[in-house]
Scaffold this motif. Structure first.
Motif, PDB file in Angstrom:
ATOM      1  N   LEU A  85     -11.331   0.950   7.382  1.00  0.00           N
ATOM      2  CA  LEU A  85     -10.533   0.509   6.243  1.00  0.00           C
ATOM      3  C   LEU A  85      -9.049   0.638   6.579  1.00  0.00           C
ATOM      4  O   LEU A  85      -8.570   1.742   6.852  1.00  0.00           O
ATOM      5  CB  LEU A  85     -10.840   1.351   5.007  1.00  0.00           C
ATOM      6  CG  LEU A  85     -12.220   1.179   4.369  1.00  0.00           C
ATOM      7  CD1 LEU A  85     -12.405   2.205   3.265  1.00  0.00           C
ATOM      8  CD2 LEU A  85     -12.382  -0.239   3.825  1.00  0.00           C
ATOM      9  N   SER A 113       0.818  -1.220   0.000  1.00  0.00           N
ATOM     10  CA  SER A 113       0.000   0.000   0.000  1.00  0.00           C
ATOM     11  C   SER A 113       0.846   1.261   0.000  1.00  0.00           C
ATOM     12  O   SER A 113       0.374   2.331  -0.380  1.00  0.00           O
ATOM     13  CB  SER A 113      -0.952   0.004   1.195  1.00  0.00           C
ATOM     14  OG  SER A 113      -0.219  -0.117   2.414  1.00  0.00           O
ATOM     15  N   SER A 129      -6.575  -0.600   1.632  1.00  0.00           N
ATOM     16  CA  SER A 129      -7.555  -1.676   1.501  1.00  0.00           C
ATOM     17  C   SER A 129      -8.925  -1.110   1.166  1.00  0.00           C
ATOM     18  O   SER A 129      -9.299  -0.017   1.620  1.00  0.00           O
ATOM     19  CB  SER A 129      -7.626  -2.484   2.796  1.00  0.00           C
ATOM     20  OG  SER A 129      -8.659  -3.456   2.721  1.00  0.00           O
ATOM     21  N   ASP A 130      -9.701  -1.871   0.370  1.00  0.00           N
ATOM     22  CA  ASP A 130     -11.079  -1.503   0.055  1.00  0.00           C
ATOM     23  C   ASP A 130     -12.072  -2.329   0.876  1.00  0.00           C
ATOM     24  O   ASP A 130     -13.283  -2.140   0.757  1.00  0.00           O
ATOM     25  CB  ASP A 130     -11.375  -1.724  -1.435  1.00  0.00           C
ATOM     26  CG  ASP A 130     -10.539  -0.808  -2.321  1.00  0.00           C
ATOM     27  OD1 ASP A 130     -10.251   0.325  -1.885  1.00  0.00           O
ATOM     28  OD2 ASP A 130     -10.164  -1.242  -3.427  1.00  0.00           O
ATOM     29  N   THR A 131     -11.533  -3.233   1.682  1.00  0.00           N
ATOM     30  CA  THR A 131     -12.391  -4.115   2.476  1.00  0.00           C
ATOM     31  C   THR A 131     -12.278  -3.753   3.950  1.00  0.00           C
ATOM     32  O   THR A 131     -11.185  -3.781   4.509  1.00  0.00           O
ATOM     33  CB  THR A 131     -11.983  -5.586   2.282  1.00  0.00           C
ATOM     34  OG1 THR A 131     -12.028  -5.912   0.893  1.00  0.00           O
ATOM     35  CG2 THR A 131     -12.917  -6.502   3.062  1.00  0.00           C
TER      36      THR A 131
END
Length: 536
Positions: free
Chosen positions: A315, A269, A319-321
């Motif tokens: 989040l 990331s 991350s998108d989850t």
């Protein structure tokens, strides 16, 4: 509409009453099956206690309950008792059971089935319900009355809500248990300050009855971190938390790593993110998260933290989850967060979420009557840490306490100062005995450490070298800094004339007469001082 509470029942498997021949079991009354068969009482979960020898019977009872009450989930709880009639063993096992389970009384109705189990087990369940280790009501089932045509085949039940105020012995036991909890939060220190003791009483009640965030405020060194860890340990003992104690000083979180440290990140990331990181909020799952100096968090961290508190999810970086974590939050600060909100440094909505329970910890200078017991506590800590037993001689201890309780002792660092003082005196003490010599040296060292150039304490320290305390008290606060400056200047000069030239360096150029030494002499005389005294 308020949410409907779940009915959670706790019951022993009845090795006699629940045990029937397979062929005629439906014609016989069985208490655990009957409990889940009541028309006006739905049992959502049944925690069925049994031992390893009764697994087959437990399985059969579970299958039969599934037929007559599909909405009931049976949860087996294996407790192996060497002697089910031994009160100490049974109570200890059930007390541990209560500690392993957290029952949310806001969402659950807890029912404690008193019909099955040995008499000893029933008594122990009753005591645990009385003491609120099992925060529920008693329920008793009875077989149908064969002489009555009104009884249903599943029999009847009765719910008993204990009125705790009627039990004097219970009230006494409650008082003793609360005293133990207060003593635990105070680390066994016999504190005398009434305001502080009342504060601890309030914290003890909140810690055991609420999962809401707690905000601890107070000066640096007042004991916020230590108290947070004790709250965690107390809640662990009472079965409220099963996770870890995670502590972080928010003042140490800076830049991009702050978000990652708290909330985690995904691999790749950002530069250097070689692997996934869960973050401290995830590590605190089912435990306690202590965010010290929460006022130092940046705006981005505050926003994510607010969501984590309100929704239990957020989040991670990159991350998108969303991830989830359930934790108890205690925040600490030595700042006035209301001022920070007004000045735009702290989110008002976040403050509203964390200050439901706010407790202001007083500094040591506000609790001078507690210095003596805390001195004993610090000596015990030193012994536990080093293995060396250190004591005061009587005169030395009194000398230290007189100094510690006097108004000139500011205790800027609070309990950190006291801990450091004990450590130094204990280290220097010959043959494990702190003498007056070590105490006097330490008092002087503490006074010097508290001085700040130009502060009121600094002025008082300079005046106290030449004037008695009662004389200083007669001098207006407005005049003290000036007199302290004159004294310090005179000490640096060889004569009155030299001191006068320094002190009146601006105005003397505008005067025809420049007898500055005489002006200084007369000024000092107003306070019964002389240049000779100051230059010695």
């Amino acid at each position: 509409m308020p949410a409907v509470k779940k009915n959670i029942a706790i019951s022993f498997l009845g090795t006699q009453l629940d045990h029937r021949k397979y062929s005629d079991r439906w014609t016989k009354w069985r208490p655990n099956v009957a409990l889940c068969q009541q028309h006006d009482l739905v049992i959502d979960e049944l925690i069925l206690i049994h031992d390893n020898h009764s697994k087959k019977l437990a399985k059969l009872v579970t299958e039969d309950i599934a037929q007559i009450s599909p909405e009931t989930t049976v949860i087996p709880e294996v407790i192996n008792l060497h002697d089910p009639w031994d009160f100490e063993e049974v109570f200890g096992s059930l007390h541990s059971f209560a500690g392993r389970h957290h029952f949310d009384t806001e969402k659950q109705n807890l029912l404690i089935h008193m019909t099955t189990g040995t008499h000893v087990a029933q008594i122990c369940l009753f005591l645990l319900a009385e003491s609120r280790h099992l925060p529920g009501k008693l329920i008793q089932t009875s077989p149908p009355n064969r002489r009555s045509t009104h009884d249903m085949p599943q029999g009847t039940y009765q719910i008993i809500d204990l009125d705790l105020s009627k039990y004097d012995k219970l009230a006494t036991r409650f008082a003793e248990e609360q005293a133990e909890a207060r003593d635990f939060l105070k680390s066994g220190i016999d504190t005398k300050n009434q305001a502080f003791n009342y504060l601890i009483d309030q914290i003890e009640l909140v810690a055991l009855r609420s999962d809401a965030p707690i905000l601890l405020t107070g000066p640096t060194g007042a004991g916020k971190s230590h108290l947070a860890s004790r709250i965690f340990e107390l809640r662990q003992q009472r079965g409220g938390l099963s996770g870890n104690f995670v502590e972080v000083n928010c003042a140490t979180l800076r830049g991009d790593m702050a978000m990652s440290t708290l909330f985690g990140h995904k691999k790749g990331s950002f530069t250097g993110a070689a692997s996934d990181r869960p973050g401290l909020l995830r590590e605190a799952h089912k435990g306690l998260l202590f965010l010290d100096e929460i006022g130092e968090l940046g705006p981005d961290e505050q926003a994510v933290l607010l969501r984590a508190i309100e929704e239990g999810k957020w989040l991670p970086v990159g991350s998108d989850t969303p991830v989830k974590s359930s934790f108890q939050l205690i925040a600490g600060t030595n700042r006035d967060l209301r001022t920070d909100v007004a000045e735009g440094r702290f989110r008002e909505d976040l403050l509203a979420r964390i200050n439901l329970w706010t407790f202001q910890l007083p500094g040591l200078a506000e609790r001078r009557e507690d210095i003596a017991p805390n001195l004993d506590y610090e000596l015990r800590r030193h012994r536990e840490k080093t293995g060396n037993t250190i004591t005061f001689n009587k005169e030395a201890q009194q000398t230290f306490l007189d100094f510690a309780k006097s108004p000139k002792s500011s205790w800027r660092g609070n309990f950190r100062d006291l801990n450091a003082a004990v450590t130094r005196m204990a280290t220097l003490a010959p043959r494990g005995r702190i003498r007056t010599e070590e105490v006097e040296q330490e008092c002087e060292r503490l006074e010097q450490s508290w001085l700040r150039p130009g502060s009121e304490d600094d002025h008082l320290a300079k005046l106290s070298d030449y004037l008695p305390t009662d004389a200083i008290a007669e001098i207006d606060p407005f005049d003290r800094p000036q007199l302290a400056y004159v004294i310090e200047t005179c000490r640096q000069c060889k004569s009155l004339s030299e001191a006068g030239r320094k002190l009146f360096s601006v105005s003397r150029e505008k005067r025809k007469s420049t007898n500055d030494g005489d002006r200084i002499r007369k000024y000092l005389a107003k306070f019964d001082l002389s240049f000779d005294q100051l230059s010695q």
